[in-house]
Design an enzyme around this catalytic site. Structure first.
Site: not given
Ligand SMILES: *Cc1c(COP(=O)(O)O)cnc(C)c1O
Length: 401
Positions: A95, A117, A382
């Protein structure tokens, strides 16, 4: 010369085929047009690109590596699984890639404040980090229910200097927090930038956030070629709003690689039991854009469930709706149970605790690797799972060795 996919999508009005656009109240038309024009300008500016590259390298710790998940691959007995390690990006997830860029855009526009938000608080923490770095004010709207549930993130935001505004109407969760943040933004759009947390919202956000996350795909393509001498057969990412998925997909969009977006099927197939918008939803407008969404009988956003709060959203970025419709992406699924199993497996086998969101992508990749023994699979890892360990261990027993 014909334009490439990324140059031609979205069109000037922000449409990916029939999805996207900007369905906003008249008083927001001017501020959104200004953001669009400013983004158009800086996205081609050497100074902006150079400064962003510098911050990514010296502050965020990019490029993040790719790790070959040898033990997990052996366990699956088939395909080879590689992990693009966004858990090693500063703050522990992808993010910050778009939050830093949004903050830099705010600076460029002469804004003093970032507003957004947050649901589980992940976007709020990443944005508060970016605001601290650039010396901007930061105001995060969060439902009272979520504040209680995700208190450690509330503390993180406060420590980082952000103001957390509790939202006390309606169901007091993400949807009301969006309305509250939008309301506050309309009041003060002169001094403020609305910093959306995924490839969702009105144009130009889905395009902008995709471009800001594209660094993941660009790095990954170079790294995997260097490591293995070839492109992966499949790329896998979990899809909440869809930003980490678009980030890695956009690096391989013109390549002959299969792109799999993994949605959470939660605890069942009935409305309210999952958050699999592309799998079960239909076309509709919400939060200012047209996409494929989960709706109740009156056409309002449905309530959703997923063990990972970052995937708990009743719609999906318009580009995902488009890519699915034209057949460029494959929509996969993983349910709560599979995600928990993957959470423990990848922790035990690789020494990496994944975010529960990421665990959905891992669970699906494990199925893919079992069924396709020759497949090379690249997963966008992610985020890290420190935020989830209390919840997981309180609700699901740690497996015995
Ligand atoms: C917020 C988040 C997501 C989901 O958000 P996307 O916009 O779909 O990428 C996925 N993995 C993690 C670790 C997150 O913090």
């Amino acid at each position: 010369m014909e334009k490439s996919y990324l140059e031609s999508m979205p069109d000037e009005k922000g449409f990916f085929g029939t999805y996207g656009g900007a369905f906003i109240p008249p008083e927001l038309e001017k501020p959104f047009a200004d953001i669009n024009a400013a983004y158009d300008e800086i996205s081609k500016s050497f100074d902006f690109i150079h400064e962003l590259a510098k911050i990514r390298k010296y502050y965020q710790g990019r490029p993040t590596p790719i790790s070959y998940a040898k033990n997990l691959s052996n366990f699956c007995g088939g395909g080879q699984i590689y992990l693009k390690r966004e858990d090693l990006n500063h703050t522990g997830a992808h993010k910050l890639n778009h939050c830093i860029a949004e903050a830099l855009l705010a600076k460029h526009l002469g804004k003093k404040k970032l507003i957004a938000e947050t649901g589980a608080g992940q976007h709020g923490v990443a944005l508060a980090t970016a605001a601290a770095y650039f010396g901007l004010e930061c105001e995060i709207h969060m439902g009272e229910v979520d504040i209680k549930k995700e208190y450690p993130n509330v503390l993180r935001m406060k420590i980082l200097g952000a103001k957390v505004v509790p939202v006390s109407f309606g169901e007091r969760t993400l949807k009301e927090a969006v309305d509250s943040a939008f309301g506050a933004y309309i009041e003060d759009s002169e001094n403020t930038l609305f910093a959306i947390g995924s490839v969702v919202g009105p144009h130009p956000y889905p395009k902008m956030i995709r471009d800001f996350q594209r660094v993941v795909g660009i790095e990954a393509r170079e790294q995997i070629l260097e490591m293995t001498g070839k492109l992966p057969d499949s790329i896998v990412a979990c899809v909440g709003g869809g930003s980490n998925a678009m980030g890695i997909f956009s690096g391989f969009i013109d390549d002959p690689c299969k792109l799999h977006g993994v949605e959470p099927t939660g605890k069942g197939t009935k409305l309210g039991e999952h958050a699999a918008s592309l799998t079960y939803g239909k076309e509709g407008i919400m939060h200012g854009f047209n996409s494929i969404m989960l709706q109740d009988e009156e056409g309002n956003p449905a309530s959703v469930h997923c063990v990972a709060s970052g995937l708990d959203y009743p719609s999906v970025g318009p580009e995902h709706a488009h890519l699915k419709t034209i057949g460029r992406t494959i929509v996969g699924t993983a349910n709560d149970e599979e995600a928990i199993d993957a959470f423990y497996k990848v922790s035990r086998l690789e020494g990496i605790i994944p975010a529960l969101e990421t665990a959905h992508a891992i669970a699906y990749s494990m199925k893919l690797a079992k069924e396709n023994p020759k497949e090379m699979i690249l997963v966008n890892f992610s985020g890290r799972g420190d935020k989830d360990i209390d919840f997981v261990t309180e609700n699901y027993e740690i497996p015995k060795i």
